[in-house]
Design a protein around this motif. Structure first.
Motif, PDB file in Angstrom:
ATOM      1  N   PHE A  18       0.845  -1.200   0.000  1.00 48.10           N
ATOM      2  CA  PHE A  18       0.000   0.000   0.000  1.00 48.10           C
ATOM      3  C   PHE A  18       0.876   1.244   0.000  1.00 48.10           C
ATOM      4  O   PHE A  18       2.022   1.205   0.424  1.00 48.10           O
ATOM      5  N   GLU A  19       0.300   2.322  -0.516  1.00 42.66           N
ATOM      6  CA  GLU A  19       1.055   3.569  -0.635  1.00 42.66           C
ATOM      7  C   GLU A  19       0.709   4.595   0.439  1.00 42.66           C
ATOM      8  O   GLU A  19       1.551   5.395   0.819  1.00 42.66           O
ATOM      9  N   HIS A  20      -0.558   4.576   0.905  1.00 41.54           N
ATOM     10  CA  HIS A  20      -1.000   5.649   1.797  1.00 41.54           C
ATOM     11  C   HIS A  20      -1.655   5.162   3.088  1.00 41.54           C
ATOM     12  O   HIS A  20      -1.302   5.625   4.162  1.00 41.54           O
ATOM     13  N   THR A  21      -2.651   4.268   2.957  1.00 42.20           N
ATOM     14  CA  THR A  21      -3.414   3.872   4.140  1.00 42.20           C
ATOM     15  C   THR A  21      -3.685   2.371   4.167  1.00 42.20           C
ATOM     16  O   THR A  21      -3.959   1.751   3.138  1.00 42.20           O
ATOM     17  N   ALA A  22      -3.616   1.835   5.357  1.00 39.08           N
ATOM     18  CA  ALA A  22      -4.067   0.467   5.638  1.00 39.08           C
ATOM     19  C   ALA A  22      -5.057   0.608   6.787  1.00 39.08           C
ATOM     20  O   ALA A  22      -4.719   1.133   7.854  1.00 39.08           O
ATOM     21  N   TRP A  23      -6.278   0.164   6.567  1.00 39.78           N
ATOM     22  CA  TRP A  23      -7.332   0.340   7.558  1.00 39.78           C
ATOM     23  C   TRP A  23      -7.991  -1.011   7.824  1.00 39.78           C
ATOM     24  O   TRP A  23      -8.271  -1.768   6.901  1.00 39.78           O
ATOM     25  N   PHE A 124      -6.902  -1.276   1.777  1.00 38.88           N
ATOM     26  CA  PHE A 124      -5.643  -0.613   1.440  1.00 38.88           C
ATOM     27  C   PHE A 124      -5.888   0.473   0.400  1.00 38.88           C
ATOM     28  O   PHE A 124      -6.424   0.203  -0.677  1.00 38.88           O
ATOM     29  N   ASP A 125      -5.500   1.706   0.737  1.00 32.54           N
ATOM     30  CA  ASP A 125      -5.588   2.847  -0.172  1.00 32.54           C
ATOM     31  C   ASP A 125      -6.989   3.026  -0.765  1.00 32.54           C
ATOM     32  O   ASP A 125      -7.133   3.553  -1.872  1.00 32.54           O
ATOM     33  N   SER A 126      -8.010   2.583  -0.042  1.00 31.74           N
ATOM     34  CA  SER A 126      -9.405   2.673  -0.502  1.00 31.74           C
ATOM     35  C   SER A 126      -9.603   2.028  -1.868  1.00 31.74           C
ATOM     36  O   SER A 126     -10.529   2.384  -2.599  1.00 31.74           O
ATOM     37  N   GLN A 127      -8.744   1.043  -2.190  1.00 22.88           N
ATOM     38  CA  GLN A 127      -8.802   0.405  -3.508  1.00 22.88           C
ATOM     39  C   GLN A 127      -8.735  -1.111  -3.469  1.00 22.88           C
ATOM     40  O   GLN A 127      -9.222  -1.763  -4.386  1.00 22.88           O
ATOM     41  N   VAL A 128      -8.115  -1.657  -2.446  1.00 20.46           N
ATOM     42  CA  VAL A 128      -7.931  -3.110  -2.359  1.00 20.46           C
ATOM     43  C   VAL A 128      -8.514  -3.590  -1.033  1.00 20.46           C
ATOM     44  O   VAL A 128      -8.137  -3.092   0.032  1.00 20.46           O
ATOM     45  N   LEU A 129      -9.418  -4.543  -1.117  1.00 23.47           N
ATOM     46  CA  LEU A 129     -10.069  -5.121   0.050  1.00 23.47           C
ATOM     47  C   LEU A 129      -9.448  -6.482   0.326  1.00 23.47           C
ATOM     48  O   LEU A 129      -9.260  -7.281  -0.593  1.00 23.47           O
ATOM     49  N   ALA A 130      -9.119  -6.742   1.576  1.00 31.67           N
ATOM     50  CA  ALA A 130      -8.480  -8.005   1.940  1.00 31.67           C
ATOM     51  C   ALA A 130      -9.240  -8.670   3.085  1.00 31.67           C
ATOM     52  O   ALA A 130      -9.603  -8.024   4.064  1.00 31.67           O
ATOM     53  N   HIS A 131      -9.468  -9.970   2.919  1.00 28.65           N
ATOM     54  CA  HIS A 131     -10.046 -10.806   3.972  1.00 28.65           C
ATOM     55  C   HIS A 131      -9.053 -11.921   4.260  1.00 28.65           C
ATOM     56  O   HIS A 131      -8.459 -12.485   3.339  1.00 28.65           O
ATOM     57  N   PHE A 132      -8.887 -12.254   5.534  1.00 30.43           N
ATOM     58  CA  PHE A 132      -8.035 -13.381   5.888  1.00 30.43           C
ATOM     59  C   PHE A 132      -8.847 -14.667   5.799  1.00 30.43           C
ATOM     60  O   PHE A 132      -9.980 -14.723   6.246  1.00 30.43           O
ATOM     61  N   VAL A 150     -15.363  -2.963  -2.601  1.00 29.32           N
ATOM     62  CA  VAL A 150     -14.483  -1.911  -2.091  1.00 29.32           C
ATOM     63  C   VAL A 150     -15.306  -0.716  -1.632  1.00 29.32           C
ATOM     64  O   VAL A 150     -15.045  -0.143  -0.563  1.00 29.32           O
ATOM     65  N   LEU A 151     -16.330  -0.332  -2.412  1.00 32.00           N
ATOM     66  CA  LEU A 151     -17.192   0.787  -2.013  1.00 32.00           C
ATOM     67  C   LEU A 151     -17.868   0.493  -0.683  1.00 32.00           C
ATOM     68  O   LEU A 151     -17.895   1.351   0.212  1.00 32.00           O
ATOM     69  N   ARG A 152     -18.390  -0.704  -0.502  1.00 33.84           N
ATOM     70  CA  ARG A 152     -19.036  -1.064   0.770  1.00 33.84           C
ATOM     71  C   ARG A 152     -18.025  -0.970   1.914  1.00 33.84           C
ATOM     72  O   ARG A 152     -18.337  -0.438   2.981  1.00 33.84           O
ATOM     73  N   ALA A 153     -16.811  -1.457   1.698  1.00 31.02           N
ATOM     74  CA  ALA A 153     -15.785  -1.390   2.735  1.00 31.02           C
ATOM     75  C   ALA A 153     -15.445   0.065   3.078  1.00 31.02           C
ATOM     76  O   ALA A 153     -15.252   0.398   4.256  1.00 31.02           O
ATOM     77  N   CYS A 154     -15.412   0.927   2.090  1.00 30.08           N
ATOM     78  CA  CYS A 154     -15.155   2.351   2.347  1.00 30.08           C
ATOM     79  C   CYS A 154     -16.281   2.972   3.175  1.00 30.08           C
ATOM     80  O   CYS A 154     -16.033   3.768   4.093  1.00 30.08           O
TER      81      CYS A 154
END
Length: 178
Positions: A18-23, A124-132, A150-154
């Protein structure tokens, strides 16, 4: 785009993915990864966790936040908090010292704003959604850039962040984790 990161590559992904944010939204009452540690077992016996400043996670977090990146989370907490939630509260000062911003939201408040059914995820960066995925033998992090997901996650991130409170404030409201 759909892809996976094997368990052995997850820390590398956090170094370079990621470049900016990990949430993160943490919704589970218990985390197996915590419960299998000796530190967690000692916590249950009344021993305060040793926040190892040199752990790979803390070292990477310091590096990332030192570069201006943000690593943030909202943790849902039950009333009363589960043992695992109390453990995470006790270890939060180490995360904060490393540069993370962790906030808390009671599960009942999350339910009131429609977030109760959301599962754990990283965004990540409001573009990539990750689930474990820890259920299968080939443990991994599953990534997607599907616009609807991704929109729902945002949207979830924005609502959770708005209602969650900083660790210091939340910690004043709950009984001591020890």
């Amino acid at each position: 785009m759909q892809s996976t990161v094997p368990a052995t590559g997850i820390l590398d992904f956090f170094r370079n993915g990621f470049e900016h944010t990990a949430w993160r939204l943490e919704t589970r009452r218990e985390y197996d990864a915590d419960q299998r540690t000796e530190e967690y077992q000692q916590f249950l016996q009344g021993v305060a966790p040793d926040n190892d400043e040199d752990s790979p996670w803390y070292s990477n977090t310091r590096t990332q936040t030192g570069q201006g990146k943000r690593i943030e989370r909202v943790r849902l907490v039950d009333e009363p908090a589960t043992d695992n939630q109390r453990y995470l509260l006790a270890t939060t000062p180490g995360n904060l010292a490393a540069g993370e911003d962790i906030r808390y939201l009671y599960r009942s408040a999350a339910a009131a704003i429609g977030l109760e059914e959301e599962g754990d995820f990283w965004l990540f960066d409001s573009q990539v959604l990750a689930h474990f995925n820890w259920r299968d033998s080939d443990r991994r992090m599953e990534l997607t850039t599907d616009p609807e997901q991704v929109l729902r996650a945002c949207q979830v991130r924005d609502a959770a962040w708005h209602y969650a409170v900083r660790y210091e404030e939340f910690n004043r409201r709950v009984p001591s984790p020890m």
